[in-house]
Scaffold this motif. Structure first.
Motif, PDB file in Angstrom:
ATOM      1  N   CYS A  66       6.784   3.606  -4.219  1.00 12.55           N
ATOM      2  CA  CYS A  66       5.703   4.197  -4.989  1.00 12.55           C
ATOM      3  C   CYS A  66       6.085   5.626  -5.342  1.00 12.55           C
ATOM      4  O   CYS A  66       6.907   6.253  -4.660  1.00 12.55           O
ATOM      5  CB  CYS A  66       4.371   4.147  -4.248  1.00 12.55           C
ATOM      6  SG  CYS A  66       4.184   5.303  -2.898  1.00 12.55           S
ATOM      7  N   GLY A 126      -7.182   5.336 -12.853  1.00  9.72           N
ATOM      8  CA  GLY A 126      -7.004   3.906 -12.640  1.00  9.72           C
ATOM      9  C   GLY A 126      -7.374   3.035 -13.817  1.00  9.72           C
ATOM     10  O   GLY A 126      -7.239   1.812 -13.745  1.00  9.72           O
ATOM     11  N   ASN A 180      -8.817   6.237  -5.080  1.00  6.76           N
ATOM     12  CA  ASN A 180      -8.601   7.685  -5.043  1.00  6.76           C
ATOM     13  C   ASN A 180      -9.328   8.337  -3.866  1.00  6.76           C
ATOM     14  O   ASN A 180      -8.870   9.348  -3.336  1.00  6.76           O
ATOM     15  CB  ASN A 180      -9.027   8.320  -6.353  1.00  6.76           C
ATOM     16  CG  ASN A 180      -8.021   8.081  -7.469  1.00  6.76           C
ATOM     17  OD1 ASN A 180      -6.887   7.668  -7.216  1.00  6.76           O
ATOM     18  ND2 ASN A 180      -8.441   8.317  -8.707  1.00  6.76           N
ATOM     19  N   ARG A 187      -5.795   1.443  -7.396  1.00  7.98           N
ATOM     20  CA  ARG A 187      -5.803   2.627  -6.542  1.00  7.98           C
ATOM     21  C   ARG A 187      -7.197   2.874  -6.005  1.00  7.98           C
ATOM     22  O   ARG A 187      -8.190   2.480  -6.615  1.00  7.98           O
ATOM     23  CB  ARG A 187      -5.337   3.862  -7.293  1.00  7.98           C
ATOM     24  CG  ARG A 187      -6.142   4.209  -8.529  1.00  7.98           C
ATOM     25  CD  ARG A 187      -5.855   5.617  -8.982  1.00  7.98           C
ATOM     26  NE  ARG A 187      -4.569   5.781  -9.646  1.00  7.98           N
ATOM     27  CZ  ARG A 187      -3.931   6.945  -9.717  1.00  7.98           C
ATOM     28  NH1 ARG A 187      -4.450   8.021  -9.153  1.00  7.98           N
ATOM     29  NH2 ARG A 187      -2.782   7.047 -10.359  1.00  7.98           N
ATOM     30  N   THR A 194      -4.911   6.295  -1.915  1.00  2.78           N
ATOM     31  CA  THR A 194      -4.038   5.151  -1.687  1.00  2.78           C
ATOM     32  C   THR A 194      -3.820   4.367  -2.972  1.00  2.78           C
ATOM     33  O   THR A 194      -4.770   4.129  -3.735  1.00  2.78           O
ATOM     34  CB  THR A 194      -4.621   4.229  -0.612  1.00  2.78           C
ATOM     35  OG1 THR A 194      -4.804   4.977   0.607  1.00  2.78           O
ATOM     36  CG2 THR A 194      -3.691   3.059  -0.329  1.00  2.78           C
ATOM     37  N   LEU A 195      -2.582   3.948  -3.175  1.00  7.38           N
ATOM     38  CA  LEU A 195      -2.174   3.114  -4.297  1.00  7.38           C
ATOM     39  C   LEU A 195      -1.816   1.735  -3.757  1.00  7.38           C
ATOM     40  O   LEU A 195      -1.302   1.619  -2.643  1.00  7.38           O
ATOM     41  CB  LEU A 195      -0.952   3.743  -4.976  1.00  7.38           C
ATOM     42  CG  LEU A 195      -0.376   3.037  -6.189  1.00  7.38           C
ATOM     43  CD1 LEU A 195      -1.297   3.220  -7.397  1.00  7.38           C
ATOM     44  CD2 LEU A 195       1.019   3.567  -6.504  1.00  7.38           C
ATOM     45  N   SER A 237       0.849  -1.189   0.000  1.00  7.45           N
ATOM     46  CA  SER A 237       0.000   0.000   0.000  1.00  7.45           C
ATOM     47  C   SER A 237       0.886   1.241   0.000  1.00  7.45           C
ATOM     48  O   SER A 237       1.999   1.226   0.520  1.00  7.45           O
ATOM     49  CB  SER A 237      -0.906   0.029   1.222  1.00  7.45           C
ATOM     50  OG  SER A 237      -1.769  -1.083   1.251  1.00  7.45           O
ATOM     51  N   SER A 242      -0.183   3.375 -13.115  1.00  8.36           N
ATOM     52  CA  SER A 242      -1.635   3.530 -13.217  1.00  8.36           C
ATOM     53  C   SER A 242      -1.965   4.961 -13.591  1.00  8.36           C
ATOM     54  O   SER A 242      -1.359   5.904 -13.089  1.00  8.36           O
ATOM     55  CB  SER A 242      -2.268   3.194 -11.862  1.00  8.36           C
ATOM     56  OG  SER A 242      -3.610   3.655 -11.794  1.00  8.36           O
TER      57      SER A 242
END
Length: 124
Positions: free
Chosen positions: A96, A55, A74, A72, A78-79, A21, A51
């Motif tokens: 990330c 997404g 949005n 993700r 968070t990815l 994450s 991404s």
């Protein structure tokens, strides 16, 4: 400024799975292409997955296709990176990053913001 913080790394046996994450603060990731990169000891940082801001568009390095999935949330800024069927050669620090290229980029130099990384170790 955007701050990125990765989590979810750890030690796993070959064939196992991990979910990374990356929580962002300071700016909304929905406006940014987001990516995951990794760096193994003694090696250059390499592209893993990217991404688009919404997404919809995703890109993967060839060796990760079919095993890794980038996604993700949005709303939660968070990815994620779901990693399945892990191999010892996947051992690396995973980062990330956020870039101004909305569709995401495979090139690290196009990324403006980076997290500190999370260690992934895959044992054989």
């Amino acid at each position: 400024q955007m701050q990125l913080e990765e989590s979810g790394g750890g030690l796993v046996q070959a064939g196992g799975s991990l979910r990374l994450s990356c929580v962002a603060s300071g700016r909304a990731i929905s406006a940014y292409g987001m990516g995951w990169f990794r760096q193994a000891p003694g090696k250059e940082r390499e592209f893993v997955a990217a991404s688009s801001g919404n997404g919809i568009v995703t890109k993967y390095a060839d060796s990760m296709k079919g095993r890794f999935t980038i996604s993700r949330d949005n709303a939660k800024n968070t990815l994620f990176l779901q990693m399945n069927n892990l191999k010892p050669e996947d051992t690396a620090v995973y980062y990330c990053a956020a870039c101004g290229v909305y569709s995401g980029s495979t090139y690290s130099y196009e990324y403006d913001y980076w997290g500190q990384g999370t260690q992934v170790t895959v044992s054989s």
